[in-house]
Design an enzyme around this catalytic site. Structure first.
Site, short mmCIF file in Angstrom:
data_model
loop_
_atom_site.label_atom_id
_atom_site.label_comp_id
_atom_site.label_asym_id
_atom_site.label_seq_id
_atom_site.Cartn_x
_atom_site.Cartn_y
_atom_site.Cartn_z
N GLY B 110 23.47 -49.17 -24.84
CA GLY B 110 24.19 -49.46 -23.60
C GLY B 110 23.94 -50.86 -23.08
O GLY B 110 24.61 -51.31 -22.15
N SER B 139 24.49 -47.88 -30.17
CA SER B 139 24.83 -46.60 -29.53
C SER B 139 25.20 -45.53 -30.55
O SER B 139 25.30 -45.78 -31.74
CB SER B 139 25.98 -46.82 -28.55
OG SER B 139 27.12 -47.22 -29.28
N CYS B 140 25.46 -44.33 -30.04
CA CYS B 140 25.64 -43.16 -30.91
C CYS B 140 26.79 -43.33 -31.89
O CYS B 140 26.61 -43.16 -33.10
CB CYS B 140 25.85 -41.91 -30.05
SG CYS B 140 27.12 -42.08 -28.79
N HIS B 220 31.03 -36.23 -30.55
CA HIS B 220 32.15 -37.07 -30.93
C HIS B 220 32.63 -36.65 -32.32
O HIS B 220 31.85 -36.11 -33.11
CB HIS B 220 31.75 -38.54 -31.02
CG HIS B 220 31.16 -39.13 -29.78
ND1 HIS B 220 31.86 -39.26 -28.61
CD2 HIS B 220 29.93 -39.65 -29.53
CE1 HIS B 220 31.09 -39.85 -27.69
NE2 HIS B 220 29.91 -40.08 -28.22
#
Lengths: 356, 356
Positions: B110, B139-140, B220
């Site tokens: 982030g 990030s993911c 996701h």
């Protein structure tokens, strides 16, 4: 003299075809065929739509307070063209009935391609439908893809296409379908059937499609990548699509519209019946071009996008008009397609959800 | 002697880093820095995790029945390495504090890339992190993409990649985020930032990414297309990925697992803490190859996928171990990564949701 139309079924597609026929002076609705007493039967009755039922079901309708206008055999006998809007998979059986009456029929995308002589999408193969007796209008996602890909192909040549389809889980009224909180691969393999379906209309198309279902009811969202045969200019593509009413170009930055729910709000605010959106919603901020590759997102309203093509095809099948541009102009004007533009044009746009 | 760790923040990422540190004998947790009395402060206290607070906040914690273990300045002074697990965007300010103590720090995705000397993903650039002082773990979604793309690049060469990311709307605990019934383009332009972020780690990568947010909380889903430099065999790709614990290959046909919710059920049934899934979930029925183009869907558990990389990087930064394979073996074994395989292997698979 207007063409006489029968609509076999009064579900999601059937009721919209009925309304489209009623709004168009080139057609006259004979009536609809209904097989069960349910909400939609009462709806049709309230709207004054003639309901035809099988002889053996007539008493059931009468007992429910619905006096049938007549029997389905009269409906099919009387019609010049029958729209098959029955549940997916029933078309092949129904076709035998239509054939027994010697009547042409329009089938929906839920049927196997073999049910018809031709799988159809106006911007791809209107001419091939001229004087055909049985035609299948492809399903919502395929219709949306083909409008775009055939338009681009005619103008620039499409070498290869890819679509990732983010599908709505259920229609708004369907409270038994899911998923509720999941992303479901449907199918879990690649390619999905959508590319194969598109090739029933456009055999020249080299396309890979993949699809996942997500917990929403409003619209499908398609990511599209197209490799064009020529290098193109973004402005030219915008102009091309903006010149065809079947596309509604939405600029997110100026309108704040960047999601399916905001598009639906526009349709509802505009007064569209049922909040329907017949157009491909092209999010033009997403339209980007990298050499000969074009990318964009487009929203597809699954309940209504196939309605214009269903009406278009009647003009071809019955030989009423052989120029697809004239047909689209006629159909678009009766359905109000093109009319949403004034709500989102740079000169009079509305903003939804605050500042862009 | 174990390395002394401080974790600054105890939210979604912080609490998972803490648990990973506690499970690993190469590390010793000094404690966490907390700035507010909330649910997670009580959670940490109940778990016996030493809580360090700013001097000026100590009375607030005491009044809430939470006796601080000490002050944050002691925590930072004592640690060999500080994990910054503060809310996104606070890293740059925090870095100045870590610098003032002369301590190395690991930042999360982030933060802006500029916060660190290096943006990092183990399967891409472990070696570059050796003895670095400030590193940012991406990030993911970027972590999930890079694991795959760097692995394919090393083996076959990646000429070009495309990812369409179907993003979860909110984490399970977040009840104020949406959308509830919409597909939201985020951003409404193409490309999304994910490709740019991936290039902070892998500058050689030619990639286009696009993203839409959908109403689900679990994971996701990434659609991936990769153009490889060489023609490859599907079986070889399956074997390659199956040989790396950071990928969990799920066969939908035999297991019935074809959605993010079914993957989560597997993780919950397996006893994983919080139902976490550290692996890229590769739906191998979707893995298809057309000449040199490879397609697949992979699921990414947004809350936990970056945890292994956060731990890996400490081994490099502190010079504990310079062989990434040994590091991953060590980290995977402490986190149980690889262990889900036995639930879905062809010899002992489970079925979820009935017949495949």
């Amino acid at each position: 003299m207007p063409v006489k139309i029968a609509v076999n079924g009064y579900g999601t597609i059937g009721k919209r075809i009925v309304d489209a026929v009623l709004s168009n002076k080139d057609f006259r609705l004979v009536g609809i065929a209904k097989y069960r007493v349910d909400y939609s039967a009462y709806l049709a009755a309230r709207k004054g739509i003639p309901i035809y039922v099988p002889r053996e079901r007539a008493s059931e309708f009468r007992e429910a307070g619905l006096e049938p206008h007549g029997y389905v055999d009269y409906l099919f006998e009387e019609a010049d063209l029958i729209y098959d809007a029955s549940p997916g998979g029933k078309g092949a059986g129904n076709k035998k009935i239509y054939e027994s009456y010697g009547k042409p029929g329009v089938f929906q995308g839920g049927e196997e391609p073999g049910v018809a002589e031709l799988s159809y999408s106006t911007l791809c193969n209107f001419e091939e439908a001229l004087n055909k007796k049985y035609v299948r209008v492809v399903s919502c996602n395929t219709t949306g893809m083909l409008r775009l890909l055939c338009t681009l192909h005619r103008e620039y040549g499409v070498k290869r296409a890819l679509s990732v389809i983010i599908r709505r889980a259920a229609d708004p009224k369907e409270d038994q379908r899911g998923p509720v909180n999941s992303i479901l691969l449907d199918p879990p393999s690649i390619p999905s059937h959508h590319g194969l379906d598109a090739r029933t209309v456009a055999p020249w198309l080299d396309i890979v499609t993949a699809a996942a279902v997500v917990p929403t009811t409003l619209m499908h969202m398609q990511f599209i990548e197209v490799e064009l045969s020529t290098q193109v200019n973004r402005g030219d593509v915008v102009e091309l699509l903006d010149g065809i009413n079947r596309f509604l170009l939405v600029e997110s930055a100026s309108t704040g519209i960047d999601s399916t729910s905001k598009v639906m709000e526009l349709a509802r605010d505009s007064g569209r019946p049922r909040g329907d959106i017949y157009e491909n919603i092209v999010f033009i901020d997403s339209l980007s071009i990298n050499a000969s590759r074009l990318y964009l997102f487009q929203g597809i309203h699954q309940e209504s996008i196939v309605i214009p093509e269903n009406i278009d095809v009647a003009y071809a099948m019955l030989g009423i008009e052989s120029d697809p541009l004239k047909v689209m102009e006629r159909v678009d004007s009766t359905l109000g397609i093109g009319g949403l533009r004034r709500f989102i044009s740079p000169h009079g746009y509305i903003q939804i959800g605050g500042a862009p």
